[in-house]
Design a protein around this motif. Sequence first.
Motif, mmCIF file in Angstrom:
data_model
loop_
_atom_site.group_PDB
_atom_site.id
_atom_site.type_symbol
_atom_site.label_atom_id
_atom_site.label_comp_id
_atom_site.label_asym_id
_atom_site.label_seq_id
_atom_site.Cartn_x
_atom_site.Cartn_y
_atom_site.Cartn_z
ATOM 1 N N MET A 146 49.833 34.916 -35.691
ATOM 2 C CA MET A 146 48.580 34.169 -35.490
ATOM 3 C C MET A 146 48.541 33.595 -34.078
ATOM 4 S SD MET A 146 45.763 32.995 -36.679
ATOM 5 C CE MET A 146 44.592 31.836 -36.040
ATOM 6 N N LEU A 147 49.620 32.895 -33.733
ATOM 7 C CA LEU A 147 49.687 32.282 -32.401
ATOM 8 C C LEU A 147 49.662 33.361 -31.327
ATOM 9 C CD1 LEU A 147 49.984 29.543 -30.996
ATOM 10 C CD2 LEU A 147 52.431 29.959 -30.928
ATOM 11 N N ASN A 148 50.380 34.477 -31.636
ATOM 12 C CA ASN A 148 50.439 35.557 -30.652
ATOM 13 C C ASN A 148 49.073 36.168 -30.397
ATOM 14 O OD1 ASN A 148 52.921 35.771 -29.548
ATOM 15 N ND2 ASN A 148 53.772 37.027 -31.194
ATOM 16 N N THR A 149 48.311 36.415 -31.454
ATOM 17 C CA THR A 149 46.980 36.997 -31.252
ATOM 18 C C THR A 149 46.097 36.047 -30.454
ATOM 19 O OG1 THR A 149 46.594 36.239 -33.485
ATOM 20 C CG2 THR A 149 46.720 38.624 -33.164
ATOM 21 N N PHE A 150 46.221 34.772 -30.748
ATOM 22 C CA PHE A 150 45.420 33.787 -30.019
ATOM 23 C C PHE A 150 45.785 33.803 -28.536
ATOM 24 C CE2 PHE A 150 44.463 29.353 -28.756
ATOM 25 C CZ PHE A 150 43.098 29.412 -28.967
ATOM 26 N N LYS A 151 47.109 33.851 -28.261
ATOM 27 C CA LYS A 151 47.565 33.876 -26.870
ATOM 28 C C LYS A 151 47.088 35.144 -26.168
ATOM 29 C CE LYS A 151 51.689 31.050 -26.576
ATOM 30 N NZ LYS A 151 53.158 31.048 -26.578
ATOM 31 N N ASP A 152 47.122 36.276 -26.911
ATOM 32 C CA ASP A 152 46.643 37.538 -26.334
ATOM 33 C C ASP A 152 45.214 37.412 -25.851
ATOM 34 O OD1 ASP A 152 48.983 38.674 -26.823
ATOM 35 O OD2 ASP A 152 48.250 40.254 -28.157
ATOM 36 N N ILE A 153 44.372 36.839 -26.723
ATOM 37 C CA ILE A 153 42.953 36.727 -26.378
ATOM 38 C C ILE A 153 42.791 35.885 -25.119
ATOM 39 C CG2 ILE A 153 40.731 35.814 -27.134
ATOM 40 C CD1 ILE A 153 41.716 36.427 -30.023
ATOM 41 N N VAL A 154 43.526 34.769 -25.066
ATOM 42 C CA VAL A 154 43.392 33.869 -23.923
ATOM 43 C C VAL A 154 43.866 34.549 -22.656
ATOM 44 C CG1 VAL A 154 44.169 31.712 -22.947
ATOM 45 C CG2 VAL A 154 43.605 31.832 -25.347
ATOM 46 N N ARG A 155 45.019 35.247 -22.757
ATOM 47 C CA ARG A 155 45.572 35.880 -21.557
ATOM 48 C C ARG A 155 44.668 36.981 -21.038
ATOM 49 N NH1 ARG A 155 51.364 35.609 -23.892
ATOM 50 N NH2 ARG A 155 52.170 33.790 -22.792
ATOM 51 N N LYS A 156 44.065 37.735 -21.994
ATOM 52 C CA LYS A 156 43.232 38.858 -21.569
ATOM 53 C C LYS A 156 41.946 38.385 -20.907
ATOM 54 C CE LYS A 156 44.668 42.456 -24.758
ATOM 55 N NZ LYS A 156 44.323 43.145 -25.998
ATOM 56 N N SER A 157 41.475 37.221 -21.320
ATOM 57 C CA SER A 157 40.141 36.839 -20.844
ATOM 58 C C SER A 157 40.172 35.889 -19.656
ATOM 59 C CB SER A 157 39.343 36.214 -21.987
ATOM 60 O OG SER A 157 40.061 35.111 -22.479
ATOM 61 N N SER A 158 41.358 35.514 -19.180
ATOM 62 C CA SER A 158 41.378 34.660 -17.996
ATOM 63 C C SER A 158 42.504 35.106 -17.077
ATOM 64 C CB SER A 158 41.534 33.210 -18.433
ATOM 65 O OG SER A 158 42.441 32.544 -17.643
ATOM 66 N N ILE A 159 42.137 35.876 -16.059
ATOM 67 C CA ILE A 159 43.139 36.458 -15.174
ATOM 68 C C ILE A 159 42.998 35.846 -13.792
ATOM 69 C CG2 ILE A 159 43.967 38.594 -14.144
ATOM 70 C CD1 ILE A 159 42.742 40.021 -16.560
ATOM 71 N N HIS A 160 44.062 35.236 -13.306
ATOM 72 C CA HIS A 160 44.025 34.665 -11.965
ATOM 73 C C HIS A 160 44.687 35.627 -10.980
ATOM 74 C CE1 HIS A 160 42.932 30.289 -12.691
ATOM 75 N NE2 HIS A 160 42.680 30.941 -13.801
#
Lengths: 161, 374
Positions: free
Chosen positions: A1-15
Amino acid sequence: MLNTFKDIVRKSSIHVCLVNCGGCNGCDIEIVALLSPRYDLEQYGIYVHNNPREADVILITGAVTEQWIKKIKRIYSKAPEPKVVACVGNCPLSGDVFNQEGGNVHAPVSDFICVDAEISGCPPRPSEILEAILTVAPGAIASRGREANGKNKKNQVTGGK
Amino acid sequence: MILPIGPIHPGLKEPLRLKLQTQGEKVLKAEIDYGYVHRGIERIMEGKTWQKCIYLAERVCGICSYEHTQTFAETIEKISNVRAPSRAQFLRTITNELDRIQSHLLANSTYFKAMEHETLFMYLLSVREHIMDAIELLTGNRVNMGWNVVGGVRMDAKQVHLDAILEKLKDVEKDLDRYVQIFEQGHLVGLRSKDVGVMTRDEALKGRAVGPIGRASGLKHDLREQHHTYRENFEFKPIWRKEGDNFARTMNRFDEIPQSIDLVRQAINNLPDGDIRTKVEIGSGYVEWRNEAPRGEVVYMAETNGNLIKHISIRTPSIMNIDSCAKYMLKDVATVADAVATYATADPCIACAERVAIIDVDKGETSKDIFDLK
């Protein structure tokens, strides 16, 4: 659950951090052109920040000059852990026209740091750079983040220091 | 306190170290460290034919890449005592002015980014894309065009392309008027730039400032006046201002864009028929040739020996502009944010500025001959 959430966040905000290690700045202005409303980099959640300590993607342009040999490794080590390196243009791949007798360059960049994506062209078109970032970065960042999370939780913490 | 900025910094696009000596928020003076992008172009060029060198000349600088090839080609033409055919000269003028427009737009948009006005930054970049399209239509490439050869240009332009360029220029002119007004009359942007980073005429002379930076400080000097193509075929008057602050430098660049558009129109409307390239037999000798790049005067000093280039020395405008920026503009600036914005108005292009000189500190001597060639 936490991993999927982190995936979404990482994919949608790239610096993105742009590092010019000794080129003609033709590639740099094509990356600046990416910010323009026509290509609109920020609609994909990509933000050009020029700060290695916050970077997920390091864009490298230019053949490595004498001054950059040590600094390029330092900048690479300062970026926090799930990170992707993309080379823009011919210079970081082969040295382009500067890699001749009398030139003062130490290409390729892959001698010094790990490279994930290579975009050839002198300079590549903005749409090609954008395509390369979008093809490599979100997936690679997410999967690397998962690996680091599973193996060793310390990795993420120590990466930033 | 000394505040270092760079080489990698959110405010800079290119590597350079700016050391600001501050007292509280006030910037007293600044110092600049170069040397991050020295590639040794002049050394690589030695002993090669012009066919190999013209690509290297193009890659001295990415933003004003066109002017470097033109100056290199004209240097070799001057040595060989030929002139490009008049159609080629007109085509060169069109591309040169288009390149100047995109460079000025990029420089001004960088300034607005540095002073945190993102709206104008985005507006100007979107206008710039029209010009990049026009350049691509004419030459086939966006940045490094590969369009000049010694004795003319590589490809001929068709009437379809020229008409399309005229259409695009109309769009640009319509948008640009509004954006210039936003800057000139807007209290937030215009007033913030006035009386910041002032460089007087005497200081500009001492710092050898050239191009729009010198012209904004009252040095009425534009090398296009002396260039044979412009002198014989076009109506042209240099634009200059007296104030020498950030506002004047930005407005000077804005004012030069309609002038360049007018020059492109003149060139397209009076484009003569004929050849685009002549045969050149490369002579031997030494020639110094100057041209006006978007940032100011660019000089090529070349010595050829038959077909080969014996020695070449390139002087670009950026080094003088950055020097005068560090010495005279960044002096008693009120805040660090203003200092970064002032640095951006000097239109720094670091890739141009990297030359090697060895300085003997004890004797105070400077030597450029690092390989003991002579």
